[in-house]
Motif scaffolding. Structure first.
Motif, PDB file in Angstrom:
ATOM      1  N   ASN A   1       0.825  -1.217   0.000  1.00 37.56           N
ATOM      2  CA  ASN A   1       0.000   0.000   0.000  1.00 37.56           C
ATOM      3  C   ASN A   1       0.859   1.267   0.000  1.00 37.56           C
ATOM      4  OD1 ASN A   1      -2.205  -1.648   0.048  1.00 37.56           O
ATOM      5  ND2 ASN A   1      -2.976  -1.027   2.034  1.00 37.56           N
TER       6      ASN A   1
ATOM      7  N   SER B   1      -3.519  -7.364   8.183  1.00 28.61           N
ATOM      8  CA  SER B   1      -3.444  -8.452   7.197  1.00 28.61           C
ATOM      9  C   SER B   1      -2.656  -9.663   7.679  1.00 28.61           C
ATOM     10  CB  SER B   1      -2.798  -7.914   5.912  1.00 28.61           C
ATOM     11  OG  SER B   1      -1.476  -7.501   6.179  1.00 28.61           O
TER      12      SER B   1
ATOM     13  N   ALA C   1     -12.429  -5.175   4.756  1.00 23.99           N
ATOM     14  CA  ALA C   1     -13.238  -3.950   4.605  1.00 23.99           C
ATOM     15  C   ALA C   1     -12.499  -2.905   3.773  1.00 23.99           C
ATOM     16  CB  ALA C   1     -13.521  -3.376   5.991  1.00 23.99           C
TER      17      ALA C   1
ATOM     18  N   HIS D   1      -4.568  -3.307  15.771  1.00 17.61           N
ATOM     19  CA  HIS D   1      -3.306  -3.927  16.173  1.00 17.61           C
ATOM     20  C   HIS D   1      -2.157  -2.925  16.049  1.00 17.61           C
ATOM     21  CE1 HIS D   1      -2.906  -3.781  11.905  1.00 17.61           C
ATOM     22  NE2 HIS D   1      -1.805  -4.494  11.864  1.00 17.61           N
TER      23      HIS D   1
ATOM     24  N   ASN E   1       0.165   1.572   8.965  1.00 14.28           N
ATOM     25  CA  ASN E   1      -0.850   2.121   8.051  1.00 14.28           C
ATOM     26  C   ASN E   1      -2.158   2.358   8.796  1.00 14.28           C
ATOM     27  OD1 ASN E   1       0.560   1.967   5.359  1.00 14.28           O
ATOM     28  ND2 ASN E   1       0.773  -0.132   6.063  1.00 14.28           N
ATOM     29  N   SER E   2      -2.574   1.378   9.584  1.00 12.60           N
ATOM     30  CA  SER E   2      -3.837   1.513  10.307  1.00 12.60           C
ATOM     31  C   SER E   2      -3.776   2.685  11.284  1.00 12.60           C
ATOM     32  CB  SER E   2      -4.161   0.224  11.074  1.00 12.60           C
ATOM     33  OG  SER E   2      -4.381  -0.821  10.155  1.00 12.60           O
TER      34      SER E   2
ATOM     35  N   GLU F   1      -3.884   5.904   9.293  1.00  8.87           N
ATOM     36  CA  GLU F   1      -5.213   6.108   8.679  1.00  8.87           C
ATOM     37  C   GLU F   1      -6.204   6.580   9.745  1.00  8.87           C
ATOM     38  OE1 GLU F   1      -5.862   2.275   6.790  1.00  8.87           O
ATOM     39  OE2 GLU F   1      -4.164   2.592   5.439  1.00  8.87           O
TER      40      GLU F   1
END
Ligand code: UDP
Length: 465
Positions: free
Chosen positions: A33, A286, A346, A363, A367-368, A371
């Protein structure tokens, strides 16, 4: 060597006068990503792009028709050790070993056919590629796809070793809140998860990545100055490379997708029906997996919280199960009575941007985390290993934009953390703080902002390479 690409052959690039960049992503979702986002950013700055990629987890060229794609030949997918997170260490060694010669072949062919290749940009996990770049006299820039804090924690591994942390911790140490001098914000209790269940193997790779970055010409960071300013003096003291903090990458082209799994968009219409800021979005990325007992604690914690939730359960992420089999009968219909929605994968950025989403149980993959910050969504932190640990520490204790689950997955603690974040006054204050950070994101990307200016500097730097 056959290097025909899925879209166009590399030879077509000889006709373009744009300087060309070769980007080498590491083939996992959390790395693909940001690398493809970076590719788009640099393309918008006038560079032609070749993506050099493994067949395994190959990006979909149809999502990026303006790039050339060049598969690395000769790496047998069936040999790849990728079935679980335990294999990540083996995967990194395997790729850095078996892909090296084919990568060299691809680069040699590109350089012989294409004029104007300005540099090679690789993920830090391709640490062995520096030698090839040196041999070809091709400048290598590293794209670090995690935070500066995580990088500095990796760089502090020798210090952790010297301090004697490479051993099983005692029961008291496993609970100790004491900060480790020189490795802040890690506490004693964080060390064993940071170093994973294989401290020697994990630390060896962390050190290889850090050492592999030292000779790189420059490092591109998917973060922004205002977020990690407190770490920058330490970074520039220890690593006198050129540093370009140009993140958050995903905000430049929000419609871009490089998802390897199909995103279930039905959850968006479910979100449309919920109250503003009411839904807890739950996803552990992931790679992370849970035991069946932990999965049930998560389920009961969500059920008992009485809060609406959207839960991503990746197939295979519950050990020993295909998908939702361990859930109690009638979980969604009778136990949570329609208050919950479960999907396999999602459209995360869209979910976080939705007005109904009020919290993110994560977690803390980088990236999460980023974001969530960009959408002003406060977090509940359940990191499992490596860089996730410093991220969770920053979220809960430095930026104070989330709450930490201290005892793994335990239904009582989960229920109370959800209530704290979604309902209590403390949760509202946390929300205010992350909304402030969101504003800073918007400013850093505007003309004159820190990331905007750093991207200008990076562009000029590459042109001068
Ligand atoms: N993601 C997604 N859908 C999901 C869960 C995650 O598109 O249901 C994306 C998410 O937006 C992020 C990436 O997958 O960009 C996960 O990267 P991260 O660094 O957070 O964690 P990793 O997967 O590397 O552990």
């Amino acid at each position: 060597m056959d290097i025909t690409t899925t879209t166009t052959t590399t030879t077509t690039t000889t006709t373009t006068s744009r300087p060309r960049l070769v980007l080498l992503p590491y083939p996992l979702q959390g790395h693909i990503n940001p690398m493809l986002q970076l590719a788009n950013i640099l393309h918008s700055k006038g560079f032609a792009i070749t993506i050099l990629h493994t067949h395994f987890n190959a990006p979909d060229p149809s999502n990026h028709p303006h790039f050339n794609f060049m598969p690395i030949p000769g790496v047998a997918e069936e040999n790849l050790p990728v079935s679980s997170t335990d294999n990540l260490i083996r995967l990194m060694h395997y790729l850095n070993d078996s892909c090296l010669q084919p990568i060299q072949g691809c680069l040699e062919q590109l350089l012989s056919e294409v004029a104007g290749v300005a540099c090679l940009i690789t993920d830090a996990q391709w640490f062995a590629v520096q030698t090839i770049a040196d041999g070809l006299k091709l400048p290598r820039i590293v794209n670090w796809t995690s935070s500066v804090s995580a990088f500095l924690s990796f760089a502090a591994v020798p210090l952790l070793r010297q301090m004697g942390f490479f051993r099983p911790l005692s029961g008291d140490e496993m609970k100790s809140e004491e900060l480790i001098l020189g490795v802040e914000p890690l506490r004693v209790r964080d060390v064993s998860r940071f170093l994973t269940s294989d401290p020697e193997g994990a630390s060896e790779l962390m050190e290889l990545m850090v050492q592999g970055m030292k000779p790189a010409q420059a490092i591109i960071w998917n973060t922004f100055k205002e977020l990690e300013e407190f770490q920058l003096p330490k970074l520039t003291r220890g690593f006198p490379n050129q540093h370009f903090l140009i993140g958050p990458f995903h905000k430049y082209f929000p419609t871009l997708s490089s998802s390897l799994l199909t995103q279930d968009r039905t959850c968006m219409s479910w979100l449309d029906k919920q109250e503003p800021n009411s839904v807890l979005y739950v996803s552990f990325g992931s790679l992370a997996g849970v035991e069946e007992s932990e999965f049930l604690e998560i389920a009961w914690g969500l059920a008992n919280s009485n809060q609406p939730f959207l839960w991503v359960v990746r197939p295979g992420s519950v050990k020993g199960s295909e998908w939702l089999e361990p859930l109690p009968d009638g979980f969604l219909e009778t136990i949570v009575k329609g208050r919950g929605y479960i999907v396999k994968w999602a459209p995360q950025e869209k979910v976080l941007a939705h007005r109904s989403t009020g919290g993110f149980w994560t977690h803390n993959g980088w990236n999460s985390t980023l974001e969530s910050i960009c959408e002003g969504v406060p977090m509940i932190c359940s990191p499992s290993f490596a860089d996730q640990i410093p991220h969770a520490r920053n979220v809960s204790d430095v930026w104070k934009i989330g709450v930490e689950l201290k005892n793994g997955f335990e239904r009582g603690e989960i229920e109370s953390a959800i209530k704290t974040l979604m309902v209590d006054k403390k949760g509202l204050e946390t929300r205010d703080r992350i909304k402030n950070l969101k504003e800073k994101v918007n400013l850093c990307l505007k003309k004159g902002g820190s990331s905007y200016s750093s991207l200008e500097d990076l562009t000029n730097y590459i042109l001068s390479c």
